[in-house]
Design a protein around this motif. Structure first.
Motif, PDB file in Angstrom:
ATOM      1  N   TRP A  69       0.843  -1.180   0.000  1.00 42.31           N
ATOM      2  CA  TRP A  69       0.000   0.000   0.000  1.00 42.31           C
ATOM      3  C   TRP A  69       0.883   1.236   0.000  1.00 42.31           C
ATOM      4  O   TRP A  69       1.822   1.356   0.787  1.00 42.31           O
ATOM      5  CB  TRP A  69      -0.900  -0.004   1.236  1.00 42.31           C
ATOM      6  N   ARG A  70       0.587   2.140  -0.900  1.00 44.62           N
ATOM      7  CA  ARG A  70       1.340   3.386  -1.007  1.00 44.62           C
ATOM      8  C   ARG A  70       0.347   4.549  -0.958  1.00 44.62           C
ATOM      9  O   ARG A  70      -0.404   4.765  -1.900  1.00 44.62           O
ATOM     10  CB  ARG A  70       2.131   3.408  -2.299  1.00 44.62           C
ATOM     11  N   PRO A  71       0.322   5.296   0.142  1.00 41.28           N
ATOM     12  CA  PRO A  71      -0.648   6.383   0.270  1.00 41.28           C
ATOM     13  C   PRO A  71      -0.332   7.543  -0.665  1.00 41.28           C
ATOM     14  O   PRO A  71       0.782   7.662  -1.178  1.00 41.28           O
ATOM     15  CB  PRO A  71      -0.508   6.805   1.729  1.00 41.28           C
ATOM     16  N   LYS A  72      -1.318   8.398  -0.850  1.00 39.17           N
ATOM     17  CA  LYS A  72      -1.091   9.593  -1.662  1.00 39.17           C
ATOM     18  C   LYS A  72       0.025  10.406  -1.018  1.00 39.17           C
ATOM     19  O   LYS A  72       0.072  10.560   0.198  1.00 39.17           O
ATOM     20  CB  LYS A  72      -2.359  10.435  -1.730  1.00 39.17           C
ATOM     21  N   GLY A  73       0.907  10.914  -1.838  1.00 45.65           N
ATOM     22  CA  GLY A  73       2.018  11.709  -1.341  1.00 45.65           C
ATOM     23  C   GLY A  73       3.272  10.913  -1.068  1.00 45.65           C
ATOM     24  O   GLY A  73       4.317  11.483  -0.788  1.00 45.65           O
ATOM     25  N   SER A  74       3.214   9.589  -1.133  1.00 45.56           N
ATOM     26  CA  SER A  74       4.426   8.810  -0.876  1.00 45.56           C
ATOM     27  C   SER A  74       5.370   8.938  -2.068  1.00 45.56           C
ATOM     28  O   SER A  74       4.950   9.203  -3.199  1.00 45.56           O
ATOM     29  CB  SER A  74       4.098   7.343  -0.620  1.00 45.56           C
ATOM     30  N   ILE A  75       6.624   8.769  -1.818  1.00 41.67           N
ATOM     31  CA  ILE A  75       7.633   8.886  -2.872  1.00 41.67           C
ATOM     32  C   ILE A  75       7.391   7.850  -3.966  1.00 41.67           C
ATOM     33  O   ILE A  75       7.623   8.111  -5.140  1.00 41.67           O
ATOM     34  CB  ILE A  75       9.042   8.746  -2.280  1.00 41.67           C
ATOM     35  N   ARG A 105       1.241  15.605  -3.194  1.00 38.88           N
ATOM     36  CA  ARG A 105      -0.032  15.532  -2.484  1.00 38.88           C
ATOM     37  C   ARG A 105      -0.594  16.937  -2.330  1.00 38.88           C
ATOM     38  O   ARG A 105       0.128  17.922  -2.471  1.00 38.88           O
ATOM     39  CB  ARG A 105       0.118  14.865  -1.127  1.00 38.88           C
ATOM     40  N   GLN A 106      -1.871  17.001  -2.009  1.00 41.25           N
ATOM     41  CA  GLN A 106      -2.484  18.303  -1.813  1.00 41.25           C
ATOM     42  C   GLN A 106      -2.005  18.905  -0.510  1.00 41.25           C
ATOM     43  O   GLN A 106      -1.726  18.201   0.457  1.00 41.25           O
ATOM     44  CB  GLN A 106      -4.008  18.162  -1.787  1.00 41.25           C
ATOM     45  N   LYS A 107      -1.947  20.211  -0.477  1.00 39.08           N
ATOM     46  CA  LYS A 107      -1.525  20.914   0.724  1.00 39.08           C
ATOM     47  C   LYS A 107      -2.642  20.819   1.765  1.00 39.08           C
ATOM     48  O   LYS A 107      -3.813  20.922   1.446  1.00 39.08           O
ATOM     49  CB  LYS A 107      -1.246  22.371   0.396  1.00 39.08           C
ATOM     50  N   ALA A 108      -2.260  20.587   3.002  1.00 42.59           N
ATOM     51  CA  ALA A 108      -3.220  20.500   4.095  1.00 42.59           C
ATOM     52  C   ALA A 108      -3.110  21.738   4.972  1.00 42.59           C
ATOM     53  O   ALA A 108      -2.072  22.418   4.991  1.00 42.59           O
ATOM     54  CB  ALA A 108      -2.958  19.251   4.922  1.00 42.59           C
ATOM     55  N   THR A 109      -4.166  22.057   5.710  1.00 40.72           N
ATOM     56  CA  THR A 109      -4.149  23.261   6.539  1.00 40.72           C
ATOM     57  C   THR A 109      -3.161  23.137   7.690  1.00 40.72           C
ATOM     58  O   THR A 109      -2.602  24.136   8.120  1.00 40.72           O
ATOM     59  CB  THR A 109      -5.554  23.537   7.114  1.00 40.72           C
ATOM     60  N   GLY A 110      -2.940  21.961   8.192  1.00 38.55           N
ATOM     61  CA  GLY A 110      -2.031  21.783   9.324  1.00 38.55           C
ATOM     62  C   GLY A 110      -0.647  21.340   8.908  1.00 38.55           C
ATOM     63  O   GLY A 110       0.048  20.694   9.671  1.00 38.55           O
TER      64      GLY A 110
END
Length: 131
Positions: free
Chosen positions: A106-112, A118-123
């Protein structure tokens, strides 16, 4: 032939195949193609129980052993799953091996491995800068 002599991670070496063939009795095979054996006697046992082996089909990875066979290998269950299958609860999922390090991991969004975008997050983290 050379692969069987020197690589333990591709199933079993010739030495183990010889030992299991001479001293073991075939007990069963699981859905992954792994074969399970038990010693004919307690001759080389340190605790009075017969030794048990698994010969992996392909790459030797312990997580390829299902829970029922794992219990039998470690003497949690006396009878192998071929004679007395493990009772499953309605909420239990099917066993899957650990896929870490494989192409199926499994490779999540934003993994190399997926491009690192990946989309920018507020935190999002902001690096500390000395003033």
């Amino acid at each position: 032939m050379l692969k069987d002599l020197f690589t333990w991670w591709n199933g079993a070496t010739i030495g183990i195949r010889f030992t299991v063939g001479r001293r073991g009795v075939f007990i069963g095979q699981d859905e992954n193609g792994n074969k399970y054996y038990e010693a004919k006697d307690t001759k080389d046992s340190y605790d009075g129980r017969k030794r048990r082996w698994v010969i992996f089909d392909g790459y030797a990875e312990a997580s390829k052993v299902s829970p029922d066979w794992h219990g039998w290998l470690h003497h949690t269950f006396d009878e192998p799953p071929t004679l007395e299958p493990l009772k499953r609860q309605a909420w239990e999922r099917d066993h899957i091996p650990n896929l870490t390090g494989t192409v199926h991991a499994w490779r999540p969004k934003g993994s190399i491995a997926r491009g690192g975008e990946r989309q920018k997050a507020t935190g999002d983290y902001e690096a500390w800068r000395p003033e």
